[in-house]
Design an enzyme around this catalytic site. Structure first.
Site, PDB file in Angstrom:
ATOM      1  CG  HIS A 141       3.789   3.962  -1.056  1.00  0.00           C
ATOM      2  ND1 HIS A 141       3.383   2.984  -1.937  1.00  0.00           N
ATOM      3  CD2 HIS A 141       2.668   4.333  -0.388  1.00  0.00           C
ATOM      4  CE1 HIS A 141       2.088   2.779  -1.817  1.00  0.00           C
ATOM      5  NE2 HIS A 141       1.623   3.576  -0.890  1.00  0.00           N
ATOM      6  CE  LYS A 143       2.643   0.410   1.775  1.00  0.00           C
ATOM      7  NZ  LYS A 143       2.346   0.835   0.407  1.00  0.00           N
ATOM      8  CG  ASP A 148      17.663 -13.008  13.087  1.00  0.00           C
ATOM      9  OD1 ASP A 148      17.873 -11.922  13.668  1.00  0.00           O
ATOM     10  OD2 ASP A 148      17.120 -13.988  13.636  1.00  0.00           O
ATOM     11  CG  HIS A 316      -4.087  -1.018  -0.621  1.00  0.00           C
ATOM     12  ND1 HIS A 316      -2.905  -1.388  -0.021  1.00  0.00           N
ATOM     13  CD2 HIS A 316      -4.038   0.326  -0.766  1.00  0.00           C
ATOM     14  CE1 HIS A 316      -2.171  -0.315   0.212  1.00  0.00           C
ATOM     15  NE2 HIS A 316      -2.829   0.737  -0.233  1.00  0.00           N
ATOM     16  CE  LYS A 318      -0.116  -0.709  -2.744  1.00  0.00           C
ATOM     17  NZ  LYS A 318      -1.214   0.072  -3.229  1.00  0.00           N
ATOM     18  CG  ASP A 323       4.117 -13.827 -21.242  1.00  0.00           C
ATOM     19  OD1 ASP A 323       3.021 -13.381 -21.616  1.00  0.00           O
ATOM     20  OD2 ASP A 323       5.196 -13.488 -21.768  1.00  0.00           O
TER      21      ASP A 323
END
Length: 398
Positions: A141, A143, A148, A316, A318, A323
């Protein structure tokens, strides 16, 4: 390769006492260090993310590592395809990795065109190997992009038009990624290399010499999670982070289906007076996951935890803000699949200026959301409450 990686990273390591309170635990869990001399740029939504990624790819001189869970053969997918082909034809080595399940609808012709131009293409092949009967349920999952060995990107977006807000059903799509420069990029590269080796049993020659980002001293690290690891790293990471919070836990969870340990950590945080806010999507793309979340929301009743439903479109991202110390931007959802079955990755960023940007982003999201009152759930019709309870039963694999 990994001996060289660890040796080269040592001069850039932050001492345990110079990181957030959670750092020592995460360091022991991952065997990776927080690094200094990085730059982190917050990328909000699809246009900012893919403008940045495609600009970076166009500037590649040696190689491009391009890995996403999902590729679509649509406008964005073809834009990405052309960008990778252009670099490959210019003599740049290009490696593209995709997940078979996430990219299940990707036509063979899309991949053939890339290979014909010299792009190295592979699926993740989660079922290869022996001795693990759960491999059929694995998903990669992640991405991630690295150019370089100097610039990297990680976040919640896949390669598809819906992530650009072009799907009327889910638009506007709300997502977040981060662009990284500096030694932390070598950690992201090591994560991609491990996946490439898993899939192909090949190790391309890459740049393993970390470089300081110009004019910045952001502390950052990459935290990979995988079902192949000895420990349940993702679950332990989130429990550790939540337990470390003293003032604030703000998190975005499009799929809020946590395990018992994470639930207890949220409850304990609320009991010690931490400002706990959770924002989830109000526009579902998976009804079982969406409904199951309300069971967990109901369990947090009377804890003082504020839970919001994002209204304009599909949320969507995440991300998490703990703090005033650190933020995370990555790929794991707040569910059992991400905690135990998926290959995931997140960036951990320790920087006051970046945290202020994250705070402003969260405040804007809260302003476009409505509070979820757990007491109102009892007023829902019987069929709705029954569907919630049935969905909860499937939570371990959602």
């Amino acid at each position: 390769v990994y001996t060289e990686f660890y040796q080269n990273m040592q001069p850039w390591a932050v001492a345990a006492g110079d990181g957030p309170s959670v750092y020592k635990s995460i360091q022991q869990l991952t065997r990776l260090n927080l690094t200094h001399s990085n730059k982190a740029e917050l990328l909000i939504n699809g246009d900012a993310t893919f403008d940045s990624i495609l600009d970076g790819v166009a500037k590649a001189q040696d190689y491009v590592l391009f890995q996403f869970y999902m590729f679509h053969d649509d406008n964005l997918g073809r834009q990405v395809q052309q960008a990778l082909i252009e670099r490959a034809e210019a003599g740049v080595r290009v490696y593209m990795l995709y997940d078979e399940i996430g990219s299940g609808g990707l036509p063979k012709s899309y991949l053939d065109k890339l290979r014909a131009a010299g792009v190295h293409v592979s699926s993740f092949k989660p079922t290869q190997g022996s001795g693990n009967r759960f491999q059929l349920n694995f998903r990669n999952h992640r991405k991630m992009v690295v150019v370089d060995g100097k610039t990297g990107w990680v976040g919640g977006l896949n390669v598809g038009d819906e992530y650009m807000g072009r799907d009327p059903k889910f638009s506007p799509w709300r997502d977040t990624a981060v662009k990284l420069e500096g030694p932390v990029v070598i950690q992201l590269q090591a994560t991609i290399l491990a996946d490439w080796y898993w899939a192909t049993r090949q190790i391309p020659e890459l740049n393993w010499q970390p470089e300081a980002a110009d004019g910045d001293y952001v502390k950052a690290m990459i935290v990979p999670f995988a079902p192949s690891q000895r420990h349940e790293t993702a679950s332990l990471f989130f429990v550790t982070a939540l337990n470390s919070a003293q003032e604030r836990i703000w998190l975005s969870a499009p799929y809020f289906v946590p395990d018992e340990a994470v639930m207890k950590a949220l409850e304990l945080a609320a009991l010690r007076g931490v400002d706990v806010r959770i924002i989830t999507t109000g526009t579902p793309d998976s009804w079982p996951v969406y409904l199951a979340a309300f069971s967990y929301i109901d369990n947090l009743r009377d804890m003082g935890i504020r839970i919001y439903s994002y209204e304009p479109g599909f949320l969507h991202e995440k991300v998490m803000l703990i703090d005033h110390d650190y933020s995370t931007v990555g790929t794991p959802n707040f569910d059992n699949r991400s905690f135990r079955l998926n290959f995931e990755v997140t960036s951990l960023i320790v920087d006051k200026a970046f945290n202020k940007e994250m705070e402003a982003m969260f405040e804007a999201d809260f302003a476009h959301a409505v509070p979820i009152n757990a007491d109102d759930l009892e007023k829902k019709p019987f069929w709705w409450r029954l569907a919630v309870n049935i969905s909860r039963l499937a939570a371990p694999v959602l």
